[in-house]
Design an enzyme around this catalytic site. Sequence first.
Site, PDB file in Angstrom:
ATOM      1  N   MET A 238       7.276 -13.580  -2.124  1.00  0.00           N
ATOM      2  CA  MET A 238       6.960 -12.216  -2.571  1.00  0.00           C
ATOM      3  C   MET A 238       8.222 -11.581  -3.153  1.00  0.00           C
ATOM      4  O   MET A 238       9.256 -11.536  -2.503  1.00  0.00           O
ATOM      5  CB  MET A 238       6.446 -11.364  -1.410  1.00  0.00           C
ATOM      6  CG  MET A 238       5.088 -11.768  -0.847  1.00  0.00           C
ATOM      7  SD  MET A 238       3.748 -11.826  -2.059  1.00  0.00           S
ATOM      8  CE  MET A 238       3.711 -10.144  -2.691  1.00  0.00           C
TER       9      MET A 238
ATOM     10  N   GLY B 232       0.439  -9.141 -12.746  1.00  0.00           N
ATOM     11  CA  GLY B 232      -0.612  -8.131 -12.764  1.00  0.00           C
ATOM     12  C   GLY B 232      -0.400  -7.146 -13.888  1.00  0.00           C
ATOM     13  O   GLY B 232      -1.004  -7.236 -14.966  1.00  0.00           O
TER      14      GLY B 232
ATOM     15  N   GLY C 280       0.277  -3.172  -6.697  1.00  0.00           N
ATOM     16  CA  GLY C 280       0.678  -3.704  -7.992  1.00  0.00           C
ATOM     17  C   GLY C 280       1.667  -2.735  -8.630  1.00  0.00           C
ATOM     18  O   GLY C 280       1.848  -1.611  -8.156  1.00  0.00           O
TER      19      GLY C 280
ATOM     20  N   GLY D 218       1.401  -5.067  -1.092  1.00  0.00           N
ATOM     21  CA  GLY D 218       0.591  -3.867  -0.870  1.00  0.00           C
ATOM     22  C   GLY D 218       0.164  -3.162  -2.142  1.00  0.00           C
ATOM     23  O   GLY D 218      -0.886  -2.536  -2.171  1.00  0.00           O
TER      24      GLY D 218
ATOM     25  N   GLY E 219       4.880 -10.566  -7.791  1.00  0.00           N
ATOM     26  CA  GLY E 219       5.287  -9.166  -7.759  1.00  0.00           C
ATOM     27  C   GLY E 219       6.322  -8.801  -8.809  1.00  0.00           C
ATOM     28  O   GLY E 219       7.413  -9.376  -8.851  1.00  0.00           O
TER      29      GLY E 219
ATOM     30  N   MET F 115      -3.725 -10.403   2.367  1.00  0.00           N
ATOM     31  CA  MET F 115      -2.755  -9.505   3.005  1.00  0.00           C
ATOM     32  C   MET F 115      -3.509  -8.779   4.106  1.00  0.00           C
ATOM     33  O   MET F 115      -3.813  -7.589   4.023  1.00  0.00           O
ATOM     34  CB  MET F 115      -2.171  -8.553   1.955  1.00  0.00           C
ATOM     35  CG  MET F 115      -1.172  -9.272   1.049  1.00  0.00           C
ATOM     36  SD  MET F 115      -0.855  -8.406  -0.491  1.00  0.00           S
ATOM     37  CE  MET F 115      -2.198  -9.061  -1.481  1.00  0.00           C
TER      38      MET F 115
HETATM   39  C1  DX5 Z   1       1.227  -7.218  -4.425  1.00  0.00           C
HETATM   40  C2  DX5 Z   1       0.261  -8.263  -4.901  1.00  0.00           C
HETATM   41  C3  DX5 Z   1       0.553  -8.772  -6.260  1.00  0.00           C
HETATM   42  C4  DX5 Z   1       0.490  -7.736  -7.328  1.00  0.00           C
HETATM   43  C5  DX5 Z   1       1.044  -8.278  -8.610  1.00  0.00           C
HETATM   44  O1  DX5 Z   1       0.987  -6.942  -3.094  1.00  0.00           O
HETATM   45  O2  DX5 Z   1       0.272  -9.373  -4.029  1.00  0.00           O
HETATM   46  O3  DX5 Z   1      -0.265  -9.883  -6.574  1.00  0.00           O
HETATM   47  O4  DX5 Z   1      -0.786  -7.248  -7.546  1.00  0.00           O
HETATM   48  O5  DX5 Z   1       1.011  -7.244  -9.538  1.00  0.00           O
HETATM   49  P1  DX5 Z   1       2.290  -6.826 -10.398  1.00  0.00           P
HETATM   50  O6  DX5 Z   1       2.525  -7.936 -11.369  1.00  0.00           O
HETATM   51  O7  DX5 Z   1       1.840  -5.578 -11.030  1.00  0.00           O
HETATM   52  O8  DX5 Z   1       3.458  -6.641  -9.457  1.00  0.00           O
HETATM   53 ZN    ZN Z   2      -0.705 -11.220  -4.688  1.00  0.00          ZN
END
Ligand code: DX5
Ligand code: ZN
Length: 216
Positions: A137, A197, A144, A142, A176, A68
């Site tokens: 996405m 995550g 978690g 940005g 996400g 990102m």
């Molecule tokens: C967000 C990230 C995701 C995020 C996933 O920008 O790209 O990979 O960390 O985490 P969760 O499952 O907590 O949404």
């Molecule tokens: Zn990610």
Amino acid sequence: MAHLITPSILSADFGNLQSVCEMINGSQADGFHLDVMDGVFVPNISFGFPVIKAIQKYAKKPLDVHLMIVEPDRYLERFKDAGADILTVHIEACAHIHTTIDAIKKLDMQVCIAVKPQTQLSILEEIISDIDAVCVMSVNPGFGGQTFMESAFNKVKDLKAIIRARNANALIKVDGGIDLSNYVRLVNSGADILVTGTSVFGADDPVRAIEALKKI
Ligand code: DX5
Ligand code: ZN
């Protein structure tokens, strides 16, 4: 193909990266998802090469590095050297997407192209046969721990239709807000790879959380 689970270590304990890696190695997870943020493409800064290298030392499963960052082309080789097996780059960050795809392939990494929630899928039609996966996405990238956007279900279905119509082999990854309440519907909509995550690292027992997300 049974769906894959790749935990995002963004919500893991960075003070214990070795044990995080060993947990993922010993679990049913299919790989590592590493979120690199530059504070420009997204309003947050996460980690870079030294942390990826540290993870690579212990990881026994593929590393999917989700960039990102603006101008990802400047750093493709550095991410390869740090240990990336799969490079996920945002189409919104690439001036010449074909050039980026070719460069990633030349470096012998798999190519995944990510699209933000507001990005239309039609932008992918031109390249869908050239890439290994698309990352849909399901939150604004940005951070978690954000809430899953329901619009992702239809986006996955529409993307599946595009892939089929073109006879392409690209896999569909979703990233996400994925947890036990939405993963089955995502897989039924056509998702192949789920990034998780908070639902893994926020659980009392991450290994069992991964196991639960694998069940269909
Ligand atoms: C967000 C990230 C995701 C995020 C996933 O920008 O790209 O990979 O960390 O985490 P969760 O499952 O907590 O949404
Ligand atoms: Zn990610």
